[in-house]
Design an enzyme around this catalytic site. Structure first.
Site, PDB file in Angstrom:
ATOM      1  N   TYR A  48       0.871  -1.120  -3.710  1.00 28.31           N
ATOM      2  CA  TYR A  48       0.915   0.210  -3.121  1.00 28.31           C
ATOM      3  C   TYR A  48       0.991   1.287  -4.212  1.00 28.31           C
ATOM      4  O   TYR A  48       2.012   1.448  -4.873  1.00 28.31           O
ATOM      5  CB  TYR A  48       2.109   0.358  -2.175  1.00 28.31           C
ATOM      6  CG  TYR A  48       2.209  -0.686  -1.093  1.00 28.31           C
ATOM      7  CD1 TYR A  48       1.098  -1.401  -0.663  1.00 28.31           C
ATOM      8  CD2 TYR A  48       3.431  -0.970  -0.491  1.00 28.31           C
ATOM      9  CE1 TYR A  48       1.193  -2.370   0.338  1.00 28.31           C
ATOM     10  CE2 TYR A  48       3.537  -1.925   0.515  1.00 28.31           C
ATOM     11  CZ  TYR A  48       2.419  -2.621   0.916  1.00 28.31           C
ATOM     12  OH  TYR A  48       2.526  -3.575   1.898  1.00 28.31           O
ATOM     13  N   HIS A  87       0.904 -11.868  -0.927  1.00 32.04           N
ATOM     14  CA  HIS A  87       0.224 -10.698  -0.387  1.00 32.04           C
ATOM     15  C   HIS A  87      -1.300 -10.828  -0.341  1.00 32.04           C
ATOM     16  O   HIS A  87      -1.926 -11.268  -1.305  1.00 32.04           O
ATOM     17  CB  HIS A  87       0.574  -9.481  -1.252  1.00 32.04           C
ATOM     18  CG  HIS A  87       0.386  -8.162  -0.580  1.00 32.04           C
ATOM     19  ND1 HIS A  87       0.389  -6.963  -1.262  1.00 32.04           N
ATOM     20  CD2 HIS A  87       0.194  -7.840   0.734  1.00 32.04           C
ATOM     21  CE1 HIS A  87       0.218  -5.976  -0.407  1.00 32.04           C
ATOM     22  NE2 HIS A  87       0.087  -6.479   0.803  1.00 32.04           N
TER      23      HIS A  87
END
Length: 329
Positions: free
Chosen positions: A52, A135
């Site tokens: 992110y 992820h």
């Protein structure tokens, strides 16, 4: 369930996508205000990822949380990408509005997992990480290299994370993906504790999860966290759906009908969406992101807002939700 790390006080958490500048260029001060607002509202469950903002979100979470008593909150981050500093001109095209100057590559080997965790600890300044998620190990992120990376993870990340959990270095691990299949494959071949279900389960779209994902995780004793219970803001009125600007026609039609039912019962659809996710026994928590402190406090409020039974009855009668889906009682 296995390591049931998330308790009642962790049901409504804060996700780090927005703070990583996914939708707008949130400043350091704005990020600090959001995190401070979350803490003041009683939020004690925080999730982010080095992905992110190309490590920006993780740094921002750490800068705030390292000032708190470490035993008072649950913190999760993710592995699967490694980051290298580059010049501004070398930053690859990404979804983030104002990322830091890094390039990245997917890597699910044991060495990469250990390096990723070490770097996350350095960036955040925290003593330990509670939950590690593997992820974006899904076809929508890695394309035709999915099978290659899944085998890499089975021989690397999965075994390493189980070992770290068994040694007490972390408390739990699992997948964090947008698709159902990687979670099912991980459950079959490894022993995860908790998985972050990003875009598979919401009040608007949940049929496949009800039929395939929820029965599988229940059988395996794996709990879930919802990472996109508002479909990346679409339920709240944003012009995007699951992080994309193109909104499926059927979804738009469905939301319009839901809005009508919500208006009839004087229900805030965002509040209903949060309660819908948490009504499913498999879901231990929901972690909506936020671009303002007010959004965080509204999410916390949504947990206890009274929603009439007639609202859920009407949704079911109009076949706007799956006939077998769990709803608040």
């Amino acid at each position: 369930m296995k390591n049931r790390i998330l308790k009642k006080e962790h049901e409504v958490g804060l996700g780090g996508v927005a703070i990583g500048t996914a939708f707008e260029n949130i400043t350091d001060k704005q990020a600090e205000d959001i995190l401070a607002g979350a803490w003041a509202a009683g939020v004690r469950h925080y999730d982010t990822s080095p992905w992110y903002g190309l490590t920006k979100s993780e740094r921002r979470f750490g800068e705030f949380l390292k000032t708190k008593n470490r035993g008072e909150f649950i913190f999760s981050t993710k592995v699967g990408r490694l980051f290298e500093p580059v010049s501004e001109s070398e930053v690859p095209p990404v979804m983030w509005k104002n990322p830091l100057h890094y390039n990245f590559r997917h890597d699910y080997t044991s060495d990469a997992v250990m390096r990723s965790i070490e770097e996350s600890l350095e960036r955040t300044g925290l003593d330990y990480i509670d939950i590690i998620y593997v992820h974006d190990l899904s076809e929508d992120q890695v394309g035709d290299r999915y099978k290659f990376f899944m085998e890499q993870a089975k021989n690397g990340a999965f075994k390493t994370l189980s070992k770290l959990r068994d040694e007490g270095v972390i408390k739990a691990w699992g997948m964090a993906v947008n698709k159902i299949e990687p979670i099912l494959e991980c459950i079959k071949d490894a022993d995860p504790d908790i998985c972050l279900s990003a875009t598979q389960y919401s009040i608007l779209e949940h049929d496949d999860a009800v039929e395939y994902l929820l029965p599988a995780v229940k059988k395996a004793g794996v709990s879930l966290v919802s990472g996109a219970g508002y479909n990346s803001g679409y339920i709240a009125g944003r012009k995007r759906y699951n992080y994309k600007e193109q909104i499926p026609v059927k979804i738009a039609e469905k939301k319009k009908k839901m809005d009508t039912v919500a208006k009839k019962h004087h229900v805030d659809l965002v509040h209903a969406a949060l309660q819908f996710v948490l009504a499913a026994d498999a879901f231990a928590a929901i972690i909506p992101g936020a671009s303002t402190p007010r959004q965080v406090t509204d999410n916390v409020k949504a947990r206890t807002t009274e929603i009439p039974k007639g609202f859920w009855d009407d949704l079911r009668a109009e076949e706007l939700i799956h006939k077998n889906v769990e709803t608040p009682t």
